[in-house]
Design a protein around this motif. Structure first.
Motif, PDB file in Angstrom:
ATOM      1  N   MET A 163      41.565  47.250  41.388  1.00  0.00           N
ATOM      2  CA  MET A 163      42.313  46.008  41.500  1.00  0.00           C
ATOM      3  C   MET A 163      41.438  44.886  42.069  1.00  0.00           C
ATOM      4  N   SER A 164      40.662  45.212  43.070  1.00  0.00           N
ATOM      5  CA  SER A 164      39.838  44.173  43.694  1.00  0.00           C
ATOM      6  C   SER A 164      38.737  43.700  42.744  1.00  0.00           C
ATOM      7  N   THR A 165      38.213  44.596  41.898  1.00  0.00           N
ATOM      8  CA  THR A 165      37.185  44.160  40.935  1.00  0.00           C
ATOM      9  C   THR A 165      37.794  43.246  39.873  1.00  0.00           C
ATOM     10  N   THR A 166      38.993  43.531  39.462  1.00  0.00           N
ATOM     11  CA  THR A 166      39.669  42.676  38.480  1.00  0.00           C
ATOM     12  C   THR A 166      39.922  41.298  39.069  1.00  0.00           C
ATOM     13  N   LEU A 167      40.384  41.262  40.280  1.00  0.00           N
ATOM     14  CA  LEU A 167      40.620  39.990  40.961  1.00  0.00           C
ATOM     15  C   LEU A 167      39.309  39.214  41.144  1.00  0.00           C
ATOM     16  N   THR A 194      35.811  34.774  39.664  1.00  0.00           N
ATOM     17  CA  THR A 194      34.486  34.353  39.202  1.00  0.00           C
ATOM     18  C   THR A 194      34.601  33.569  37.907  1.00  0.00           C
ATOM     19  N   LEU A 195      35.458  34.012  37.015  1.00  0.00           N
ATOM     20  CA  LEU A 195      35.673  33.316  35.752  1.00  0.00           C
ATOM     21  C   LEU A 195      36.213  31.903  35.974  1.00  0.00           C
ATOM     22  N   ILE A 196      37.155  31.761  36.888  1.00  0.00           N
ATOM     23  CA  ILE A 196      37.719  30.444  37.193  1.00  0.00           C
ATOM     24  C   ILE A 196      36.645  29.517  37.756  1.00  0.00           C
ATOM     25  N   ILE A 197      35.856  30.017  38.681  1.00  0.00           N
ATOM     26  CA  ILE A 197      34.801  29.198  39.284  1.00  0.00           C
ATOM     27  C   ILE A 197      33.739  28.843  38.256  1.00  0.00           C
ATOM     28  N   MET A 198      33.369  29.783  37.410  1.00  0.00           N
ATOM     29  CA  MET A 198      32.363  29.506  36.375  1.00  0.00           C
ATOM     30  C   MET A 198      32.866  28.471  35.375  1.00  0.00           C
ATOM     31  N   ALA A 199      34.127  28.563  34.985  1.00  0.00           N
ATOM     32  CA  ALA A 199      34.681  27.584  34.044  1.00  0.00           C
ATOM     33  C   ALA A 199      34.651  26.190  34.652  1.00  0.00           C
ATOM     34  N   ASN A 200      34.985  26.081  35.930  1.00  0.00           N
ATOM     35  CA  ASN A 200      34.913  24.780  36.594  1.00  0.00           C
ATOM     36  C   ASN A 200      33.493  24.265  36.666  1.00  0.00           C
TER      37      ASN A 200
END
Length: 125
Positions: free
Chosen positions: A1-5, A10-16
């Motif tokens: 669960m923690s790896t998925t989160l 990370t995906l959200i930060i990278m997209a920004n």
């Protein structure tokens, strides 16, 4: 669960990070477009001694046609009383600001772009 989160965060930060420079560049172009339209309108108003309704409509239409702003969201306040030479004319344009970050939680800045100008009238009555 923690790896998925962690992957989602990370995906959200990278997209920004990926899109922020492009969106900031678009924001700066919008600011420059508003400044140019305001200055060009002020030049014409200085000769006429006021910002006529036609001139204000032309300024608004230029922002709509050339820069894709929404007409009903553009607010232009300008001196419409006739001023003679050596008196000042003032005008301002206010439009909603676009996004800088994909997720709005990172954007604490103002939600509107507002530019002002003050020019001396050259009208001789």
């Amino acid at each position: 669960m923690s790896t998925t989160l962690a992957k989602w965060m990370t995906l959200i930060i990278m997209a920004n990070i990926m899109f922020a420079p492009i969106l900031a560049y678009i924001d700066s172009l919008h600011r420059e477009a508003i400044e140019v339209v305001l200055q060009e309108g002020a030049k014409k108003a200085a000769i006429e001694g006021r910002f006529t309704n036609e001139l204000v409509d032309d300024m608004k239409q230029e922002l709509v046609d050339n820069y894709n702003f929404e007409e009903d969201k553009i607010i232009i306040n300008a001196t419409q009383t006739l001023k003679t030479r050596n008196e000042y004319l003032e005008a301002s344009i206010e439009v909603p600001r676009g996004i800088i970050f994909i997720f709005d939680i990172f954007n604490p800045g103002p939600d509107k772009i507002k530019k002002n100008t003050k020019v001396m009238s050259e009208y001789i009555g």
